[in-house]
Design an enzyme around this catalytic site. Sequence first.
Site, PDB file in Angstrom:
ATOM      1  N   ASP A   1      -4.450  -3.726  11.668  1.00 15.56           N
ATOM      2  CA  ASP A   1      -3.074  -3.497  11.218  1.00 15.56           C
ATOM      3  C   ASP A   1      -2.520  -2.189  11.775  1.00 15.56           C
ATOM      4  OD1 ASP A   1      -0.807  -4.138   9.296  1.00 15.56           O
ATOM      5  OD2 ASP A   1      -1.417  -2.181   8.548  1.00 15.56           O
TER       6      ASP A   1
ATOM      7  N   GLU B   1      10.622  -9.262  -8.122  1.00 16.69           N
ATOM      8  CA  GLU B   1       9.175  -9.207  -7.944  1.00 16.69           C
ATOM      9  C   GLU B   1       8.590  -8.078  -8.772  1.00 16.69           C
ATOM     10  OE1 GLU B   1       8.603  -8.632  -3.745  1.00 16.69           O
ATOM     11  OE2 GLU B   1       8.607  -6.455  -3.909  1.00 16.69           O
TER      12      GLU B   1
ATOM     13  N   HIS C   1       4.958  -5.910  -0.241  1.00  9.02           N
ATOM     14  CA  HIS C   1       6.025  -4.924  -0.090  1.00  9.02           C
ATOM     15  C   HIS C   1       5.618  -3.580  -0.675  1.00  9.02           C
ATOM     16  CE1 HIS C   1       8.854  -8.631  -0.149  1.00  9.02           C
ATOM     17  NE2 HIS C   1       8.495  -8.333   1.076  1.00  9.02           N
TER      18      HIS C   1
END
Length: 1172
Positions: free
Chosen positions: A313, A775, A817
């Site tokens: 990543d 969320e 997120h």
Amino acid sequence: MSAKAVREYDGKLLLAHWLLRAPVPATSVSATGSKFVQPATRLAHVGIDTAFLHDHVVFSQHVQTLLDHLEQTHPWLLNTKLVAKPDQLIKRRGKSGLLLLNADWAEVRTWITAYAGKEVVVDSVAGVLKTFLIEPFIPHPANTEYYICVNSDRDGDNILFTHEGGIEVGDVDAKALKLQVKVTDAFPTTAAIQTSLLTHVPAAKHDVLIDFITRLYAVYIDLHFTYLEINPLVVLDPTPELPAQVYYLDMAAKVDQTAEFEAGPKWAFARAPRNIGLVAAGSQGVDAGPPMDFPAPFGRELTKEEAYVQELDSKTGASLKLTILNKDGRIWTMVAGGGASVVYSDAIAALGQANELANYGEYSGAPTETQTYEYAKTILDLMTRSAVIHPLGKVLIIGGGIANFTNVASTFKGIVRALTEFKLPLNAHKVRIFVRRGGPNYQEGLRSMRQLGETLGVEIQVFGPETHITEIVPLALTGKTSGLDQSGSATPSTPLFSGNLLQDQLLGNNTPLNSGSRASSPPPLEERMTYFQESNETSEGGHDENTPFTAHTRSFIYGMQPRAVQGMLDFDFICKREVPSVAAMVYPFGGAHVQKFYWGTKETLLPVFTSLDEAIAKFPEVDTVVNFASCRSVYDSTREIFKHSKQIRTISIIAEGVPERRARQILWEARERNVLVIGPATVGGIKPGCFKIGNTGGMMDNIVSSKLYRAGSVAYVSKSGGMSNELNNIISRTTDGVYEGVAIGGDRYPGSTFIDHLLRYEKDPGCKMLVLLGEVGGVEEYKVCEAIKNGTIRKPVIAWCIGTCAKMFATEVQFGHAGALAQSDLETADAKNRALRAAGVIVPETFEKLPLVLAQTYQALVKKGIINVRPEPETPKIPIDYSWAQELGLVRKPASFVSTICDDRGQELLYAGMRISDVFKEDIGIGGVLSLLWFKRRLPAYACKFIEMVLMLTADHGPAVSGAHNTIVTARAGKDLVSSLCAGLLTIGDRFGGALDGAAEQFSSAYDKSLSPREFVTSMRKQNKLILGIGHKIKSRTNPDLRVEIIKNYAKAHFPSTPVLDYALAVETITTSKKDNLILNVDGAIGILFVDLLRNSGAFTREEAEEYIKIGTLNGLFVLGRTIGFIGHFLDQKRLKQGLYRHPWDDISYLTPGNELGRTVASLDSINKKAA
């Protein structure tokens, strides 16, 4: 995630270095100077490698070695009373018995030895102790313990202080005094700190505490902390000899990881070994100290696989995340998209299977095929590693939302490759695979998956965007679908088209093209360009804050984003806008120019400006900017845009990773200027039939299938960009479509929030229903609850907050997120859903039931006459880009070039099919590379070695030969390397260095004709031809050319056979009998031996060998080798700084007219004189 916890050791080092160095406003510094005296920094850190735990003896030796080394590097340990504690983000260590106080070094050693590698349980979380902090013990009375905490929220920073600190501090929120520093406030003054925080503190300590708090807050700002708690903060009473002393004993801190490009050098410098009294060790980093280490939460130490994915990543602009929850679980996921990854976990938990969920993770942001392969391989290895076969088998869910721009087929290639490699383990573990995906080229991606299932022997069920995103979860876990009518039967079922006639015809949606379509026929050649008249209108005074996007909205694109611009123009075209929504691009890093784009089938030009000022002056009607600047520059560029806030009323910030402090400064300035900001970390938003931001909505086939080319009645707001595509899809299938949709972004501090957009929708008469997709994390949904309760919002609201699975996890899990992490019970998805339902919002039982309640609510509004169903307009068509059509396999054209030796299109360069990484792994050398690129095959090792020998032998033959001479002369004329090299190479031919091919052809031909060596020599003499490869100016039979001897001996020792060489040596016997220097020279030897190599190595057919000789391959060896020498001569002349070469007169025979070759030549003057 942006806010990341750091170790207490690192946090204290940051304070120790920067408390007296961080910039403090002059108004906040005491007139009498600093009252705070920084205590001596004495911190010792013990990091134990638990990899040795399996061997008790080795592990014990490892621990003792570390402690022995600590004595050498920190001698103060031996004569100081100490405190020892684990440094692993453990809360309430004292109450858990994990704190050793007032101990000497021997006691500390014993204590650490006892706890090192030991598993302990803290607040029901088990973890292994492996990191410890040791520091001096500070004796102090209980009444000198204080508590201070600085934290941040959307409105600003909060400084909490209480005069009662320590282990029994209690409910800090209830008892602490609070000083709020809003984003727009100035730095707090000494008076503000004193009156707000120190009312219960003895006056004698005020000065030192004011100074300390001032400096602490300065460090908090300068180093981008997001949370900083000290408990206890000890302030010893002043004495006649000493002023009040401040010590920060226990500390917990978080910093903003996204601000590393700003604060990273300061984080590193404060922790550099030389700045803390240690000897530097290890390699040099990018800063003057080590990079900040962000440890995993206690009990959630990174596994080897998690660390590997984290490394992947860090090396890509895409997102790759992996958290292992239960390595023995039977349900594994491989989900594309941050929001989608959460809803899949929610769906699994809703079916009571959270205990079987093995992992959480996501891949997004268009990872490459190789990156996806590595990610998939890691998960498959974990999934099939256990020797125990689960009786129910295992399930792999390869899910995802509808992608915006990721080529689904391309990413699936990596997954298919990994699945193919794991064929046997997948079958052994009885793995069933369920796939659901949508987005660009998803048909090809799903086809490849379906085809793989037929050959893999593993059950693979494949679904596209026509299936609800999580519908495959109940199918996988219970064997049946949810039973819900996902479409809701809201609208008649209509076939879906891609928006491109050619694609529809080729892929099966063959419908006649209506003559009224905008793309019904290609334009004439003379009408390929479209020009739009410039507008003289201005945006000032004409902008409605409730409807920022209309069919007349025009925008600037900040950044060079041709793909996003073309997508916006294509959307404009199918919406039948009169002018493009993009007026110009602003790109500060290139010169002003125009860029070509398509408007339907025609082309149009858009200007590119180097400054926003120029663009603003040229296009006064533009009121929107889509800012694609990077996270490093987006703050400055947005501040620049704010200067034009009278005209620019809406800004979309696409960049992810914007530091939280900068994001808050942006949103507050936007609020003051009354500018709407969408983002950061957003894909944007869309107003069907009017305007779309950047890449919102994905590619045109998705926009058409979701009916985004015309307005519906439902407006939504979401955090997730990927899930906004899902909402487009769901809403289009259950209602009359989307009226407007906005993804506010997944960061903690988006520029605009849910309530901002819902209030706009409420006031917009075209919008009839509101949808909110929230969320876990944050509290913005509660503002929606209040607006509904007090009647501000009266339209029907349907809402769901994703992340309900979070409660099932024993340890803290950071979802996709940055803002998707609950800091309190109030921020959990379950609490929000309950609050929304209590406020009167329509909240389904699960996300899977969202389509059903959407359809029911829509149908109820239709029955009431609130929504009038309009006839569906004709599906628009738009030409497909040739490059995309080619990628989809829809078109073909003859190639301009054919290349069979190298392929640079994939993720790894291929030489004749061999990966470049394998070239180095197998160490094939330059000879092996040449064999691949020249001969398209791997030659035997001896052949590759021979090629390298040839290159070494032909590299140079001194400065006197014609090629080297030309190179030297050209170099001395001041020409560059390439020109000088070319001058030398152009001399190569039959007379110099070009005899390899000729010698090979002559000798092999004679040998093949069965001519005896003498017959061959005789025939060449009769033809008056030289035998190429025979003869040398200097060398002779008695003075042989060692170069020839070297390769002759090598060939005899390693080649399978050398018949042509033997023939040539027999010829040499004849020629040298005539003249001693008519020997086989190096050119001839190389050419002849290559014939033997080509014919007898077994790598070529006879026809191939002859062809390689005819096309000049052998001369290529001389050219390649001699290039090395020519470059050497060029560099030699440049290094020696040799001047322009002029050939000496005495080396030239001047034969002037009248005396040439001893003949008399009459001049024109003499002829004229005779004629007179």
